[in-house]
Design a protein around this motif. Structure first.
Motif, PDB file in Angstrom:
ATOM      1  N   ILE A 156       0.872  -1.179   0.000  1.00 11.97           N
ATOM      2  CA  ILE A 156       0.000   0.000   0.000  1.00 11.97           C
ATOM      3  C   ILE A 156       0.911   1.232   0.000  1.00 11.97           C
ATOM      4  O   ILE A 156       1.676   1.453   0.932  1.00 11.97           O
ATOM      5  CB  ILE A 156      -0.938   0.034   1.218  1.00 11.97           C
ATOM      6  N   LEU A 157       0.828   1.979  -1.073  1.00  9.21           N
ATOM      7  CA  LEU A 157       1.590   3.219  -1.196  1.00  9.21           C
ATOM      8  C   LEU A 157       0.797   4.328  -0.518  1.00  9.21           C
ATOM      9  O   LEU A 157      -0.414   4.438  -0.729  1.00  9.21           O
ATOM     10  CB  LEU A 157       1.798   3.546  -2.680  1.00  9.21           C
ATOM     11  N   VAL A 158       1.472   5.118   0.303  1.00  6.07           N
ATOM     12  CA  VAL A 158       0.815   6.221   1.009  1.00  6.07           C
ATOM     13  C   VAL A 158       1.443   7.534   0.553  1.00  6.07           C
ATOM     14  O   VAL A 158       2.661   7.689   0.568  1.00  6.07           O
ATOM     15  CB  VAL A 158       0.946   6.075   2.542  1.00  6.07           C
ATOM     16  N   LEU A 159       0.580   8.448   0.124  1.00  5.98           N
ATOM     17  CA  LEU A 159       1.024   9.785  -0.268  1.00  5.98           C
ATOM     18  C   LEU A 159       0.370  10.816   0.641  1.00  5.98           C
ATOM     19  O   LEU A 159      -0.820  10.704   0.954  1.00  5.98           O
ATOM     20  CB  LEU A 159       0.619  10.080  -1.712  1.00  5.98           C
ATOM     21  N   VAL A 160       1.138  11.799   1.051  1.00  2.80           N
ATOM     22  CA  VAL A 160       0.619  12.910   1.843  1.00  2.80           C
ATOM     23  C   VAL A 160       0.847  14.167   1.026  1.00  2.80           C
ATOM     24  O   VAL A 160       2.001  14.512   0.730  1.00  2.80           O
ATOM     25  CB  VAL A 160       1.319  13.026   3.216  1.00  2.80           C
ATOM     26  N   ASN A 161      -0.237  14.800   0.614  1.00  2.39           N
ATOM     27  CA  ASN A 161      -0.148  15.989  -0.230  1.00  2.39           C
ATOM     28  C   ASN A 161       0.744  15.737  -1.445  1.00  2.39           C
ATOM     29  O   ASN A 161       1.624  16.524  -1.766  1.00  2.39           O
ATOM     30  CB  ASN A 161       0.331  17.196   0.586  1.00  2.39           C
ATOM     31  N   ASP A 162       0.517  14.586  -2.094  1.00  2.00           N
ATOM     32  CA  ASP A 162       1.206  14.168  -3.314  1.00  2.00           C
ATOM     33  C   ASP A 162       2.681  13.814  -3.129  1.00  2.00           C
ATOM     34  O   ASP A 162       3.406  13.669  -4.108  1.00  2.00           O
ATOM     35  CB  ASP A 162       1.063  15.213  -4.425  1.00  2.00           C
ATOM     36  N   ALA A 163       3.143  13.661  -1.896  1.00  2.00           N
ATOM     37  CA  ALA A 163       4.523  13.244  -1.636  1.00  2.00           C
ATOM     38  C   ALA A 163       4.512  11.894  -0.917  1.00  2.00           C
ATOM     39  O   ALA A 163       3.647  11.635  -0.079  1.00  2.00           O
ATOM     40  CB  ALA A 163       5.249  14.281  -0.777  1.00  2.00           C
ATOM     41  N   ASP A 164       5.478  11.056  -1.258  1.00  2.00           N
ATOM     42  CA  ASP A 164       5.602   9.748  -0.611  1.00  2.00           C
ATOM     43  C   ASP A 164       5.769   9.958   0.894  1.00  2.00           C
ATOM     44  O   ASP A 164       6.601  10.754   1.331  1.00  2.00           O
ATOM     45  CB  ASP A 164       6.818   9.010  -1.185  1.00  2.00           C
ATOM     46  N   TRP A 165       4.993   9.227   1.667  1.00  2.00           N
ATOM     47  CA  TRP A 165       5.038   9.418   3.119  1.00  2.00           C
ATOM     48  C   TRP A 165       6.399   9.079   3.711  1.00  2.00           C
ATOM     49  O   TRP A 165       6.736   9.515   4.796  1.00  2.00           O
ATOM     50  CB  TRP A 165       3.905   8.672   3.803  1.00  2.00           C
TER      51      TRP A 165
END
Length: 101
Positions: free
Chosen positions: A67-76
């Motif tokens: 599961i890839l997680v992005l925060v505001n379009d950046a990799d967490w």
């Protein structure tokens, strides 16, 4: 006390199937003594949004591998992963990269 914060949560790549097919959720996290971080968000998601098969989304206190997680379009991973302190109006995206075949 930290104020309530509003977030946009997105579930993609099949992850939405664990959330009754809902891809976009706008949620308000309640105020609490300490600021919200992603670790706490995952617990909140599990308790409030996840509809089925939590083992396909959560593993221990983090997301399942794949599961890839992005925060505001950046990799967490660039943001501190579980320790990232959420801010009002953050956009958090969960993308399943695992597909059956």
């Amino acid at each position: 006390m930290a104020a309530p914060i509003g977030l946009r949560l997105e579930f993609r790549g099949g992850a939405e199937l664990l959330f009754n097919g809902v891809k976009d959720q706008h949620v308000t996290l309640p105020g609490q003594p300490a600021p919200w971080d992603i670790r706490q968000l995952l617990v909140w998601i599990k308790n409030n949004l996840l509809k089925e098969r939590p083992e396909l989304f959560i593993q221990g206190d983090t997301v399942r591998p794949g599961i890839l997680v992005l925060v505001n379009d950046a990799d967490w991973e660039l943001m501190g992963q579980l320790d990232y302190r959420l801010e009002d109006q953050d956009n958090v995206v969960f993308i399943s990269t695992l597909h059956g075949g």
